[in-house]
Write an enzyme that holds these catalytic residues in place. Structure first.
Site, PDB file in Angstrom:
ATOM      1  N   ASN A   7       0.833  -1.157   0.016  1.00 28.55           N
ATOM      2  CA  ASN A   7       0.006   0.000  -0.011  1.00 28.55           C
ATOM      3  C   ASN A   7       0.937   1.337  -0.100  1.00 28.55           C
ATOM      4  O   ASN A   7       1.512   1.812   0.990  1.00 28.55           O
ATOM      5  CB  ASN A   7      -0.866  -0.151   1.304  1.00 28.55           C
ATOM      6  CG  ASN A   7      -1.654   1.079   1.407  1.00 28.55           C
ATOM      7  OD1 ASN A   7      -1.742   1.957   0.592  1.00 28.55           O
ATOM      8  ND2 ASN A   7      -2.760   1.101   2.401  1.00 28.55           N
ATOM      9  N   LYS A  14       2.991   0.636   3.365  1.00 28.01           N
ATOM     10  CA  LYS A  14       2.665  -0.345   4.264  1.00 28.01           C
ATOM     11  C   LYS A  14       2.775  -1.836   3.672  1.00 28.01           C
ATOM     12  O   LYS A  14       2.406  -1.639   2.216  1.00 28.01           O
ATOM     13  CB  LYS A  14       1.442   0.188   4.704  1.00 28.01           C
ATOM     14  CG  LYS A  14       0.940   1.216   5.601  1.00 28.01           C
ATOM     15  CD  LYS A  14      -0.186   1.447   6.067  1.00 28.01           C
ATOM     16  CE  LYS A  14      -0.619   2.852   6.383  1.00 28.01           C
ATOM     17  NZ  LYS A  14      -1.999   3.362   5.913  1.00 28.01           N
ATOM     18  N   ARG A  97      -2.644  -2.007  -3.559  1.00 25.72           N
ATOM     19  CA  ARG A  97      -3.784  -1.367  -3.087  1.00 25.72           C
ATOM     20  C   ARG A  97      -3.641  -0.033  -4.114  1.00 25.72           C
ATOM     21  O   ARG A  97      -2.803   0.552  -4.167  1.00 25.72           O
ATOM     22  CB  ARG A  97      -3.713  -0.549  -1.732  1.00 25.72           C
ATOM     23  CG  ARG A  97      -4.891   0.242  -1.496  1.00 25.72           C
ATOM     24  CD  ARG A  97      -4.865   1.191  -0.333  1.00 25.72           C
ATOM     25  NE  ARG A  97      -5.958   1.941  -0.133  1.00 25.72           N
ATOM     26  CZ  ARG A  97      -6.081   3.154   0.313  1.00 25.72           C
ATOM     27  NH1 ARG A  97      -5.195   3.716   0.925  1.00 25.72           N
ATOM     28  NH2 ARG A  97      -7.260   4.005   0.263  1.00 25.72           N
ATOM     29  N   HIS A 186     -13.222   3.555   0.078  1.00 24.79           N
ATOM     30  CA  HIS A 186     -13.179   2.364   1.292  1.00 24.79           C
ATOM     31  C   HIS A 186     -13.674   0.858   0.565  1.00 24.79           C
ATOM     32  O   HIS A 186     -14.133   0.325   1.476  1.00 24.79           O
ATOM     33  CB  HIS A 186     -13.858   2.853   2.358  1.00 24.79           C
ATOM     34  CG  HIS A 186     -13.205   3.763   3.127  1.00 24.79           C
ATOM     35  ND1 HIS A 186     -13.860   4.837   3.698  1.00 24.79           N
ATOM     36  CD2 HIS A 186     -11.817   4.045   3.541  1.00 24.79           C
ATOM     37  CE1 HIS A 186     -13.064   5.675   4.433  1.00 24.79           C
ATOM     38  NE2 HIS A 186     -11.917   5.267   4.265  1.00 24.79           N
ATOM     39  N   LEU A 215     -15.374   3.675   9.881  1.00 18.78           N
ATOM     40  CA  LEU A 215     -15.269   4.868  10.754  1.00 18.78           C
ATOM     41  C   LEU A 215     -13.953   4.982  11.096  1.00 18.78           C
ATOM     42  O   LEU A 215     -13.363   4.303  12.048  1.00 18.78           O
ATOM     43  CB  LEU A 215     -16.172   5.023  11.867  1.00 18.78           C
ATOM     44  CG  LEU A 215     -17.648   4.828  11.522  1.00 18.78           C
ATOM     45  CD1 LEU A 215     -18.492   4.867  12.872  1.00 18.78           C
ATOM     46  CD2 LEU A 215     -18.046   5.987  10.753  1.00 18.78           C
ATOM     47  N   ASN A 217     -10.101   8.118  10.453  1.00 21.29           N
ATOM     48  CA  ASN A 217      -9.857   9.357  10.060  1.00 21.29           C
ATOM     49  C   ASN A 217     -10.638   9.837   8.779  1.00 21.29           C
ATOM     50  O   ASN A 217     -11.226  11.077   8.955  1.00 21.29           O
ATOM     51  CB  ASN A 217      -8.283   9.502   9.893  1.00 21.29           C
ATOM     52  CG  ASN A 217      -7.934  10.712  10.456  1.00 21.29           C
ATOM     53  OD1 ASN A 217      -8.774  11.763  11.044  1.00 21.29           O
ATOM     54  ND2 ASN A 217      -6.764  10.767  11.113  1.00 21.29           N
ATOM     55  N   ARG A 247     -12.369  16.289   7.526  1.00 28.42           N
ATOM     56  CA  ARG A 247     -12.955  16.668   6.432  1.00 28.42           C
ATOM     57  C   ARG A 247     -14.573  17.091   6.902  1.00 28.42           C
ATOM     58  O   ARG A 247     -15.205  16.472   7.713  1.00 28.42           O
ATOM     59  CB  ARG A 247     -13.249  15.585   5.431  1.00 28.42           C
ATOM     60  CG  ARG A 247     -11.748  15.070   4.725  1.00 28.42           C
ATOM     61  CD  ARG A 247     -11.816  14.060   3.760  1.00 28.42           C
ATOM     62  NE  ARG A 247     -10.593  13.563   3.552  1.00 28.42           N
ATOM     63  CZ  ARG A 247     -10.412  12.158   3.428  1.00 28.42           C
ATOM     64  NH1 ARG A 247     -11.557  11.260   3.543  1.00 28.42           N
ATOM     65  NH2 ARG A 247      -9.119  11.545   3.275  1.00 28.42           N
ATOM     66  N   ASP A 289      -8.827  13.701  16.456  1.00 27.81           N
ATOM     67  CA  ASP A 289      -8.675  12.373  17.053  1.00 27.81           C
ATOM     68  C   ASP A 289      -9.770  12.155  18.007  1.00 27.81           C
ATOM     69  O   ASP A 289      -9.739  12.596  19.005  1.00 27.81           O
ATOM     70  CB  ASP A 289      -7.284  12.157  17.569  1.00 27.81           C
ATOM     71  CG  ASP A 289      -6.828  10.779  17.840  1.00 27.81           C
ATOM     72  OD1 ASP A 289      -7.376  10.108  18.471  1.00 27.81           O
ATOM     73  OD2 ASP A 289      -5.913  10.548  17.142  1.00 27.81           O
ATOM     74  N   GLU A 391      -8.034  -4.624   4.974  1.00 26.05           N
ATOM     75  CA  GLU A 391      -8.033  -4.564   3.805  1.00 26.05           C
ATOM     76  C   GLU A 391      -7.019  -5.344   3.106  1.00 26.05           C
ATOM     77  O   GLU A 391      -7.342  -5.749   1.663  1.00 26.05           O
ATOM     78  CB  GLU A 391      -8.020  -3.086   3.393  1.00 26.05           C
ATOM     79  CG  GLU A 391      -9.190  -2.410   4.078  1.00 26.05           C
ATOM     80  CD  GLU A 391      -9.095  -0.680   4.024  1.00 26.05           C
ATOM     81  OE1 GLU A 391      -9.116  -0.096   3.121  1.00 26.05           O
ATOM     82  OE2 GLU A 391      -8.769  -0.542   5.205  1.00 26.05           O
TER      83      GLU A 391
HETATM   84  P1  AMP Z   1      -8.005   4.663  11.169  1.00 30.07           P
HETATM   85  O1  AMP Z   1      -8.228   5.733  10.146  1.00 30.07           O
HETATM   86  O2  AMP Z   1      -9.024   3.875  10.680  1.00 30.07           O
HETATM   87  O3  AMP Z   1      -6.557   4.376  11.775  1.00 30.07           O
HETATM   88  O4  AMP Z   1      -8.888   5.178  12.465  1.00 30.07           O
HETATM   89  C1  AMP Z   1      -8.053   6.343  13.255  1.00 30.07           C
HETATM   90  C2  AMP Z   1      -9.175   6.990  14.122  1.00 30.07           C
HETATM   91  O5  AMP Z   1      -9.313   5.802  15.148  1.00 30.07           O
HETATM   92  C3  AMP Z   1      -8.639   8.140  15.234  1.00 30.07           C
HETATM   93  O6  AMP Z   1      -9.739   9.118  15.096  1.00 30.07           O
HETATM   94  C4  AMP Z   1      -8.290   7.633  16.499  1.00 30.07           C
HETATM   95  O7  AMP Z   1      -8.453   8.544  17.528  1.00 30.07           O
HETATM   96  C5  AMP Z   1      -9.459   6.397  16.418  1.00 30.07           C
HETATM   97  N1  AMP Z   1      -9.306   5.557  17.520  1.00 30.07           N
HETATM   98  C6  AMP Z   1      -8.363   4.663  17.586  1.00 30.07           C
HETATM   99  N2  AMP Z   1      -8.218   4.174  19.001  1.00 30.07           N
HETATM  100  C7  AMP Z   1      -9.253   4.577  19.598  1.00 30.07           C
HETATM  101  C8  AMP Z   1      -9.779   4.416  20.788  1.00 30.07           C
HETATM  102  N3  AMP Z   1      -9.407   3.538  21.811  1.00 30.07           N
HETATM  103  N4  AMP Z   1     -11.175   5.181  21.178  1.00 30.07           N
HETATM  104  C9  AMP Z   1     -11.586   5.886  20.326  1.00 30.07           C
HETATM  105  N5  AMP Z   1     -11.003   6.202  19.083  1.00 30.07           N
HETATM  106  C10 AMP Z   1      -9.982   5.408  18.598  1.00 30.07           C
END
Ligand code: AMP
Length: 405
Positions: A7, A14, A97, A186, A215, A217, A247, A289, A391
């Site tokens: 990726n 990755k 990817r 996605h 769900l 970033n 976004r 975050d 994925e």
């Molecule tokens: P991704 O883009 O799928 O890697 O997801 C990233 C998002 O997952 C960020 O907003 C992180 O804050 C959230 N995230 C990761 N661990 C936790 C957690 N323990 N509780 C709440 N959100 C989380």
């Protein structure tokens, strides 16, 4: 068969090495032998993380000046002192990817010169992604010249959408001239979790109406009827739909025009604003975050709570809309960094859906956090499920499927 999954992003690579074959796909017994990521590609101090199951995680910092160097480092990790294979010849295929396949690809495909040309043409639709995916392929092809390389597109799964779902209220001419339409993203994740849900429920995908919430970033929802994507919340670009980390998601299209006038900013600055300054970050004025927002919420920060509530309310609206689009729903799935880790988000997005027979079990939802399974009450007509996405696994499986055909 050992498949290397790559990726390649603008400044990251990755990878995962996965052992799989047609039998392992059927029985869900594929094995991840090793995985890693190289961040800050192009810098003297690139960060490398490498993991082999049941061994300590290896981290280091090294100069990795381009994608070619990143792929070389990947092969050295896999075959060197910390390696899991003796020789690169053990790798029988490479899955890549690939973000945008436009209207040209409704399935994964084996790379060849014609595919390369078409993916290059699709770069107009994804200028920040496709060029790096192409570089990754070209560099990997030099290292693995004699094995098949497969492109797995984020957009391909959504190519089953009908014009009624993918066209906007714009003059048709713009679709004809510029291919402006909903593509969705996605797709690999939505496809993986819907397939896995059917497997876990012991049902056939063709008997299920599923809503998948990826769900992270970046976030998107998809409506999947009989295993086919019928609608999804991301559109022409990944900006549309849910409120995301930075976004904005769905907004009145006249808002950017109004801000351009009042702030005197350019179209490029507006693009950056909508992609990088909005969403959870913009509303909370704290962080993009979700984990930071949850911690702030528990300390009484009302703006953090507001951002979380808006995020969840938007998800709930999409669940309602997509249930209507499919004339019902059997399964609602949560996945992605937030979907897998935040019991608050899963609870708030599905509370008050009892009118349609979706009853979340609040205790089970907390207990199963980060796990895999059903989080609705036994009497719930609609099953609510938590399924970690994978994925890379789907990319490896598609690679095997295509080269075994
Ligand atoms: P991704 O883009 O799928 O890697 O997801 C990233 C998002 O997952 C960020 O907003 C992180 O804050 C959230 N995230 C990761 N661990 C936790 C957690 N323990 N509780 C709440 N959100 C989380």
């Amino acid at each position: 068969m050992k498949v290397l999954v790559l990726n390649c992003g603008s400044s990251s690579v990755k990878f995962q090495l996965i052992e799989t074959d047609l039998e392992a796909i059927k029985t869900n017994s594929d094995i991840c032998l090793a995985k890693g990521r190289i961040e800050r590609v192009g810098k003297e101090d690139a960060k490398i993380v490498y993991e082999v199951p049941e061994r300590e995680k290896y981290k280091t910092v090294l100069p990795i000046l381009n994608h070619a160097a990143a792929i070389k480092e990947t092969t050295e990790l896999l075959t060197g002192e910390l390696g899991v294979i003796g020789d690169l010849k053990e790798i029988e295929a490479v899955g890549h990817r690939t973000v945008h396949g436009g209207e040209d690809f409704s399935d994964s495909t084996v790379w060849n010169d014609a595919v390369l040309k078409t993916v290059e043409e699709c770069s107009k639709l994804a200028p920040l992604h496709n060029p790096h995916n192409i570089t990754g392929y070209l560099e990997a092809k030099k290292v693995f010249p004699d094995v098949p390389h497969v492109a797995v597109f984020d957009t391909a799964f959504h190519q089953t959408m009908k014009p009624v779902a993918y066209l906007y209220g714009l003059p048709y001419e713009y679709y004809r001239k510029y291919k402006i339409r909903r593509y969705g993203f996605h797709g690999t994740s939505h496809r993986y979790v819907s397939y896995r849900a059917a497997q876990l429920l012991g049902k056939d995908l063709s008997d299920l109406k599923i809503i998948t919430n990826h769900l992270g970033n970046g976030s998107s929802v998809a409506a999947i009827d009989k295993g086919q994507s019928v609608d999804t919340s991301m559109g022409y670009t990944p900006l549309e739909g849910l409120v995301m980390g930075t976004r904005c998601g769905d907004i009145d299209p006249s808002i950017p025009l109004s801000i351009i006038k009042s702030e005197g900013i350019s179209a490029e600055e507006m693009d950056t604003f909508l992609n990088k300054k909005c969403g959870l970050l913009g509303i909370s004025e704290l962080s993009n975050d979700m984990l930071d927002l949850e911690n702030a919420y528990y300390e009484g920060n009302e703006q953090a709570e507001l951002a979380m509530r808006i995020f969840c309310y938007r998800i709930k609206k999409y669940i309602g809309a997509y249930s209507a689009a499919m004339n019902g729903v059997d399964v609602i799935i949560f996945t992605g960094g937030i979907g897998e880790n935040s019991n608050e988000v899963r609870e708030w997005s599905t509370e008050g859906l009892d009118f349609m027979g979706a009853l979340i079990d609040i205790e089970k939802n907390k207990e199963l956090n980060r796990g895999e399974g059903i989080i609705s009450k036994p009497e719930s007509k609609v099953k609510i499920m938590l399924i970690p996405t994978n994925e890379e696994l789907l990319i490896a499986r598609d690679t095997v499927r295509l080269i075994s055909a």
